[in-house]
Write a protein that holds these residues in place. Sequence first.
Motif, PDB file in Angstrom:
ATOM      1  N   GLU A 259       1.485   3.461   4.860  1.00 42.37           N
ATOM      2  CA  GLU A 259       1.516   3.794   3.438  1.00 42.37           C
ATOM      3  C   GLU A 259       0.635   4.998   3.105  1.00 42.37           C
ATOM      4  OE1 GLU A 259       3.202   1.837  -0.188  1.00 42.37           O
ATOM      5  OE2 GLU A 259       3.479   1.562   1.946  1.00 42.37           O
ATOM      6  N   GLU A 260      -0.567   5.046   3.686  1.00 43.08           N
ATOM      7  CA  GLU A 260      -1.485   6.144   3.409  1.00 43.08           C
ATOM      8  C   GLU A 260      -0.886   7.480   3.849  1.00 43.08           C
ATOM      9  OE1 GLU A 260      -6.045   7.585   4.582  1.00 43.08           O
ATOM     10  OE2 GLU A 260      -5.193   5.764   5.456  1.00 43.08           O
TER      11      GLU A 260
ATOM     12  N   THR B  53       3.067   6.157  10.421  1.00 45.56           N
ATOM     13  CA  THR B  53       3.899   6.330   9.224  1.00 45.56           C
ATOM     14  C   THR B  53       3.540   5.250   8.198  1.00 45.56           C
ATOM     15  OG1 THR B  53       5.657   4.959  10.187  1.00 45.56           O
ATOM     16  CG2 THR B  53       5.821   7.348  10.501  1.00 45.56           C
TER      17      THR B  53
ATOM     18  N   LEU C 245       8.688   5.947   0.153  1.00 46.40           N
ATOM     19  CA  LEU C 245       7.725   5.189  -0.649  1.00 46.40           C
ATOM     20  C   LEU C 245       8.419   4.447  -1.787  1.00 46.40           C
ATOM     21  CD1 LEU C 245       4.593   7.502  -1.000  1.00 46.40           C
ATOM     22  CD2 LEU C 245       4.659   5.229   0.017  1.00 46.40           C
ATOM     23  N   GLU C 246       9.312   5.144  -2.477  1.00 46.68           N
ATOM     24  CA  GLU C 246      10.032   4.510  -3.574  1.00 46.68           C
ATOM     25  C   GLU C 246      10.926   3.393  -3.048  1.00 46.68           C
ATOM     26  OE1 GLU C 246      12.968   5.555  -7.357  1.00 46.68           O
ATOM     27  OE2 GLU C 246      12.383   7.161  -5.965  1.00 46.68           O
TER      28      GLU C 246
ATOM     29  N   ARG D 171      10.431   1.541  -0.334  1.00 48.01           N
ATOM     30  CA  ARG D 171       9.593   0.392   0.027  1.00 48.01           C
ATOM     31  C   ARG D 171       9.146  -0.367  -1.212  1.00 48.01           C
ATOM     32  NH1 ARG D 171       5.388   2.393   4.815  1.00 48.01           N
ATOM     33  NH2 ARG D 171       6.971   2.955   6.358  1.00 48.01           N
ATOM     34  N   SER D 172       8.724   0.372  -2.218  1.00 56.47           N
ATOM     35  CA  SER D 172       8.222  -0.255  -3.444  1.00 56.47           C
ATOM     36  C   SER D 172       9.304  -1.083  -4.120  1.00 56.47           C
ATOM     37  CB  SER D 172       7.696   0.817  -4.398  1.00 56.47           C
ATOM     38  OG  SER D 172       7.379   0.275  -5.651  1.00 56.47           O
TER      39      SER D 172
ATOM     40  N   PRO E 193       9.299  11.554   2.602  1.00 51.27           N
ATOM     41  CA  PRO E 193       8.286  10.490   2.460  1.00 51.27           C
ATOM     42  C   PRO E 193       8.274   9.895   1.058  1.00 51.27           C
ATOM     43  CG  PRO E 193       7.362  12.362   3.635  1.00 51.27           C
ATOM     44  CD  PRO E 193       8.703  12.804   3.122  1.00 51.27           C
ATOM     45  N   ALA E 194       8.501  10.733   0.033  1.00 49.28           N
ATOM     46  CA  ALA E 194       8.531  10.216  -1.340  1.00 49.28           C
ATOM     47  C   ALA E 194       9.682   9.234  -1.523  1.00 49.28           C
ATOM     48  CB  ALA E 194       8.655  11.380  -2.329  1.00 49.28           C
TER      49      ALA E 194
ATOM     50  N   ALA F 273       4.017  12.722   0.854  1.00 43.59           N
ATOM     51  CA  ALA F 273       4.907  12.756  -0.309  1.00 43.59           C
ATOM     52  C   ALA F 273       4.512  13.847  -1.302  1.00 43.59           C
ATOM     53  CB  ALA F 273       4.890  11.398  -1.016  1.00 43.59           C
TER      54      ALA F 273
ATOM     55  N   LEU G 163       2.362   8.184   4.245  1.00 41.62           N
ATOM     56  CA  LEU G 163       3.494   8.514   3.377  1.00 41.62           C
ATOM     57  C   LEU G 163       3.017   9.099   2.054  1.00 41.62           C
ATOM     58  CD1 LEU G 163       5.942   5.493   3.864  1.00 41.62           C
ATOM     59  CD2 LEU G 163       6.096   7.761   4.862  1.00 41.62           C
ATOM     60  N   GLU G 164       1.941   8.526   1.497  1.00 37.30           N
ATOM     61  CA  GLU G 164       1.437   9.026   0.217  1.00 37.30           C
ATOM     62  C   GLU G 164       0.944  10.463   0.334  1.00 37.30           C
ATOM     63  OE1 GLU G 164      -1.440   6.141  -0.919  1.00 37.30           O
ATOM     64  OE2 GLU G 164       0.050   4.722  -1.690  1.00 37.30           O
TER      65      GLU G 164
END
Length: 939
Positions: free
Chosen positions: A622-623, A620, A639-640, A642-643, A635-636, A629, A625-626
């Motif tokens: 970053e790659e 799971t 990602l948001e 985490r960022s 997943p989107a 997403a 999730l991207e």
Amino acid sequence: MTDKKTLLLVDGSSYLYRAFHAMPDLRAVPGDPSSPATGAIRGMINMMQSLRREVRADYAACVFDAPGKTFRDDWYPDYKANRSPMPDDLRTQIPPIHEVVRLLGWPVLHVPLVEADDVIGTLAKTAALQGIEVIVSSGDKDMSQLVDAHITIIDTMNGKKRDVAGVTAEFGVPPSLMVDYQTLVGDTVDNVPGVDKVGPKTAAKWLLQYGSLDELVAHADEIKGQAGENLRKALDWLPQGRRLVTIRTDCDLSEHIVGLPALDGIAIGPQQVDALKVFYENYGFKSLVRTLEAHAVPPELIEENNRSKKKGGASDAGPGLFDEPAVGHLGDEAAEKASNLAYDTVTTWEMFDAWLAKIEAAELVAIDTETTSLDEMRAEIVGLSFSVTPGEAAYVPLAHNYPDAPEQLPREEVLARLKPWLENGAKKKLGQHIKYDRHVLANHGIEVQGYAHDTMLQSYVLEVHKPHGLASLAERHLGRSGIDYEDLCGKGAKQISFSQVAIDKAAEYSCEDSDQTLDVHRVLWPQLEADEKLRFVYELEMASSEALYRIERNGVLIDAPTLAAQSHQLGTRIMQLEQEAYEIAGQPFNLGSPKQIGEIFFTKLGLPIIKKTPSGAPSTDEEVLEKLADDFPLPAKLLEHRSLSKLKGTYTDKLGQLAHPRTGRVHTHYAQAVAVTGRLSSNDPNLQNIPVKTAEGRRVREAFVAPAGSVIASADYSQIELRIMAHISGDASLLRAFTEGIDVHRATAAEVFGTAVDQVSSEQRRYAKVINFGLIYGMSSFGLAKNLGIETKAAASYIDRYFARYPGVKAYMDETRMSAKEKGYVETVFGRRLYLPEINSPNGPRRGGAERAAINAPMQGTAADLIKLSMVKVQDVLDAEKRATKMIMQVHDELVFEVPEAEVEWVRSEIPKLMAGVADLKVPLLAELGVGPNWDKAH
């Protein structure tokens, strides 16, 4: 003083694997992949020499596995069946490794049919029974079963020590139970099964509860659950498993070691200097040859030294500096100097005046500061040392404050008397990492002038791929080792301040630093002086150090209320994202737990598995999730989440709290001697990695403000690496695009897609931009396809068309790869050398990475040189014209200024011209400048 003797045993098989994997792909003939591999040999030499210096021993042996099967293979045919075969490049290096270890003075053992562990175990127990202290150097945890009151395992690669307490703390059981522990857990490396699903925690719990494996087996019926069932299934296997994991301590080694059980047959011996020189020459180790030639110590000098003591307080119990472990490493000049050091501790005005006269008369003086902190803006001076002649130095203690500390000269009066010399630019000074010392002295109101040299930067320019700390430099270039800071101050929670170090120890440590700095300079400076291009780069680094000192000292004003408001908004959005994620998942879960995320994604929601972790679980990262997403909402959201969490935790929560209490500003630290390309790195805090691709990230820059009556200005090079590519490659089409001021991405799109420049669509320009920058970084057709979201075949077609239209770029790339393979390095436009240790590696991915770096590094490195040239030039002009404008940040290809409103028009007009004029390339440099109330608005 004690008469107890020590036996040092080295797990040679463990060492050679570590050496092979730790070192780059070195060859006897650099650049020739058909030449014999030498990386493991070189690494082994380093490790064995280092160990010999660090551990003093009367007896020693380096023990290797012999080729062929062992007695355990007869017991269990599947023993080590899962092990990969030894790489050919390592196998060919084993005989020369055995040879050079012998030449270095170590007895070498490899006993047929017996593993190295069993040889070590037998010798260790034999010695321990005679009251000899045994140290085993190995990274193999299996050795822990040998540990007792007389036997200790050390792992020099990570500093780990496994004595009785260490083993117990690490594994949860004492050494006496380690065989039982290993039997239960098994050994996957050697293909020895344990009890299924029984790991370290369960094994330790059982053994502590029952006292031994035998008692555990006797009570196996009492163990509940699946673990108990698995234990009972393994009962028939356990005796065989125990026999396999037990290191034998009763091997017959009499044919291999004369005189056992006495250990005189493995007494450590002198290095065979003449034979070593021949060996080093045969394998291309030129620096080792030079060390031997410069540092050979005559036998009569060794004997004389053994009868004398080191000047300056060494005890009779300490090793002589020419004792055999140092022969061939410390050399004639270095060793003689080390045994005749003249280090003074200055505690009277009479001594101070004598040393002040000495440094005022000297052509060059090495200075070292001892301080209260590594934070240069907060550090205060504890003491100063000076050296003007190799082997001589003085330490002036000023603020040691431990109980019963001797009386010291008053700090402020000493600094006041030193200030005229320190601030005299005609008096040349030398240091190691001078920028730090400049800050520390500035904290006491002294603006040092006249720093002519910095040994850290000399090393950075000459040998960018090697460590640049003083200890490494002294050992590498002088054959001198020194006192470690942690030996004086300790480490971790128990570390004391330097002000609490005893003055006599502090004096030796600080004098040694000044002395070694002067000595290292005498080795490195002639090399720079002899090479015009490298000397230019070094002078640029020295000038950059001065400019960076000014930037760091200026600091940047932060609007804390703005950051606090952003933190509140981010916190609200983060909580909202958590609730939205819970709704999509149908349950609450920890958004930071890969395990829980994996269960939600792949078990509950049935999302596709993109890739797996090394343990086999769905990834799971970053790659993943991207990719997910694009098609799935959860997943989107993650990602948001985490960022924004990273942005809040790293910047909006913390930046406002980092203001210095004296200045009210945030002062970052720019590390010069880190990136191999010459780029700077910013830390404490990192101001170069504030994300700018998101609106939230860009808003953080709103908090970088100017005081009333001033504004922020940002000057940035435009498309700098593409311009450098045009210059280096000389490609006619690229040169024309930049010379005529055409949008280079539109020009590329027109070439690749076969259309007029004014007919290029926005999508075609976007594709061309990815191609332009991608090829600079050596991107493959697969990488380009991934970036553009197209088929690999289509991406390959674009690349072919690009190279057909820009043949100069293709020629540059081909020629650069070839040159890099021959030389082992590439150069920037200004002569900075960028080394590529893996450029001829037999490992395909490593070699490919080095080839991509060979193409990109000259551009990144030249860009780094250009921004440093700009930084230096702009600061010179600001000083010459006595401008109030301050440079406050350098971020990649951008300079940021704090500008009084009265100087805004001057800055708008002059800064871009200054930056564009620092170099004369085949294409014009373009710097664009913006102005605003904060950093964000200045873009």
